[in-house]
Design a protein around this motif. Structure first.
Motif, PDB file in Angstrom:
ATOM      1  N   ASN A  57       0.818  -1.206   0.000  1.00  0.00           N
ATOM      2  CA  ASN A  57       0.000   0.000   0.000  1.00  0.00           C
ATOM      3  C   ASN A  57       0.855   1.261   0.000  1.00  0.00           C
ATOM      4  OD1 ASN A  57      -2.318  -1.497  -0.050  1.00  0.00           O
ATOM      5  ND2 ASN A  57      -3.157  -0.689   1.859  1.00  0.00           N
ATOM      6  N   VAL A  76      -5.402   0.348  -1.980  1.00  0.00           N
ATOM      7  CA  VAL A  76      -5.463   1.701  -2.526  1.00  0.00           C
ATOM      8  C   VAL A  76      -6.156   1.636  -3.888  1.00  0.00           C
ATOM      9  CG1 VAL A  76      -4.127   3.710  -3.261  1.00  0.00           C
ATOM     10  CG2 VAL A  76      -3.341   2.322  -1.324  1.00  0.00           C
ATOM     11  N   ASN A  91       1.422   5.547  -3.004  1.00  0.00           N
ATOM     12  CA  ASN A  91       0.249   5.882  -2.214  1.00  0.00           C
ATOM     13  C   ASN A  91      -0.056   7.379  -2.383  1.00  0.00           C
ATOM     14  OD1 ASN A  91      -1.169   6.828   0.353  1.00  0.00           O
ATOM     15  ND2 ASN A  91      -1.144   4.620   0.685  1.00  0.00           N
TER      16      ASN A  91
END
Length: 411
Positions: A57, A76, A91
């Motif tokens: 992530n 995500v 991210n």
């Protein structure tokens, strides 16, 4: 009330409620002035993401259908990822790092780990801190490098842990002099002005070899405190480490990295700085928790790089992130992820040759029931930074040689 040498020894020489220590009493002695004995003027900053940051992530394999399948709630969303290429992206909390990446100042090493990993926090911390999957070494890899190669005089500020309350294990070594400084204001004799005034008399009146050792320890402490106080008076941050108008919290990453910038700007003997941000053990509610942590990392690291550049120090500094392990591919039943294996790390700085390195591990061909196979041994990263950045001997630190990565601009 009178104060005796025993009082000082029981309480420790230097500290405050916020936590500071200086090199141990058996340190090398009074250090040389300036930067005598310092290997070169290059600095390595080590940023620990404590708890096991979820690499999937952080550097998101958004184009892999297996990612979406494995993480229906904590994953995500592909349309929010900051694309690095057609397969992976950052991210969305890492906008500052994405900007630095676009400027060629961030190297992302994918799939970092080692063979036959452990999933215990304590065991895996030991592996990374001592550069030893067998967990047999007794000197931390940074301490071994610092004491034997980078700092021959035992400067009290050559190795620093900033914003922390104890020496990080990777900096512990028999020959390394390390200062732990939670804040510039707290780096003083424990007990305040009265004890500070009495310390020279009490320590320097001890006869024999112990008196000499006490004298050396006090001289080291006094010099370190003087240097830090002088730097605090002259250094002005050239970036916002927190939101406009706010003051960095005493325990925040922004506060620690601002202090790190101050040390680098004002103290020429600084070689290795260690900072830590905790909270990455995201077994529950990962989406909100990790996003907030990554946003703090992004703000602090971006400000740190801006600050160094404004002070003309950007060419001297490389920052490396690490975490004891990544997370499992599939989310758990608590909207989180459990302990995993391989994960990416970041190398940041103007001397860095930016880009993607290593190989993103497969999300379907896994080990131990759902953990990523490593594609880059973490000691390859250590070796690259030791040899190509700090210009040291990695074999003497790591005990063997590992494939290097072209992470540093050597021209």
């Amino acid at each position: 009330m009178s104060v005796t040498r025993r009082d000082f020894l029981a309480a420790g020489l230097v500290s405050a409620a916020s936590g500071v220590i200086v090199p141990p009493i058996l340190a090398k002695g009074v250090f040389a002035a300036g930067i005598d004995g310092i290997h070169n003027n290059r600095v390595l900053v080590v940023l620990q993401l404590a708890g096991g940051n979820d690499g999937l992530n952080t550097v998101v394999p958004y184009a892999d259908p297996a990612y979406v399948t494995a993480r229906p709630t904590v994953g995500v969303k592909p349309d929010s990822v900051l694309h690095l290429d057609s397969n992976v992206g950052l991210n969305p909390a890492l906008k500052g790092l994405k900007s630095l990446y676009d400027g060629g100042q961030v190297a992302i090493v994918q799939g970092v780990g080692y063979d036959k990993p452990t999933y215990s926090h304590f065991e895996n911390l030991y592996v990374w801190e001592y550069a030893d999957p067998a967990r047999a070494q007794t000197d931390g890899w940074l301490g071994k490098l610092l004491g034997a190669q980078l700092d021959s005089q035992g400067h009290p500020l050559a190795g620093c842990a900033l914003g922390e309350v104890s020496t990080p294990p990777e900096l512990r070594a028999s020959k390394a002099a390390v200062s732990v400084i939670q804040s510039a204001q707290s780096y003083t004799v424990r007990g305040g002005a009265a004890r500070a005034a009495l310390a020279p008399t009490l320590y320097r009146n001890t006869p024999g070899i112990y008196g000499a050792l006490f004298d050396q320890a006090l001289s080291t402490a006094e010099s370190g405190m003087k240097t830090l106080a002088s730097g605090a008076a002259t250094y002005k941050p050239a970036a916002q480490y927190v939101a406009q108008g706010a003051t960095p919290a005493a325990n925040s990453l922004g506060s620690a990295l601002q202090l790190t910038a101050q040390m680098i700007v004002t103290e020429p003997s600084v070689k290795i700085c260690h900072v830590v941000i905790s909270g990455f053990d995201t077994h529950q509610d990962e989406a909100a928790r990790q996003t907030a942590l990554l946003a703090e990392v992004d703000t602090a690291v971006s400000a740190f790089m801006q600050d160094l550049g404004a002070h003309g120090q950007a060419d001297r500094v490389v920052l490396m992130t690490w975490s004891e392990f990544g997370r499992r591919v599939s989310e758990n039943g608590s909207r989180g992820t459990d302990h995993g294996a391989a994960a990416p790390l970041f190398i940041v700085g103007k001397p860095v040759k930016g880009g993607l390195y290593g190989e993103q591990p497969s999300l379907t061909s896994t080990i131990d029931g759902g953990n990523l196979k490593f594609t880059v041994d973490f000691r390859s990263v250590y070796q690259t930074l030791i040899r190509d950045w700090l210009q040291g001997d990695p074999t003497a630190v790591l005990g063997a040689s590992y494939p290097e990565l072209p992470l540093i601009n050597t021209a």
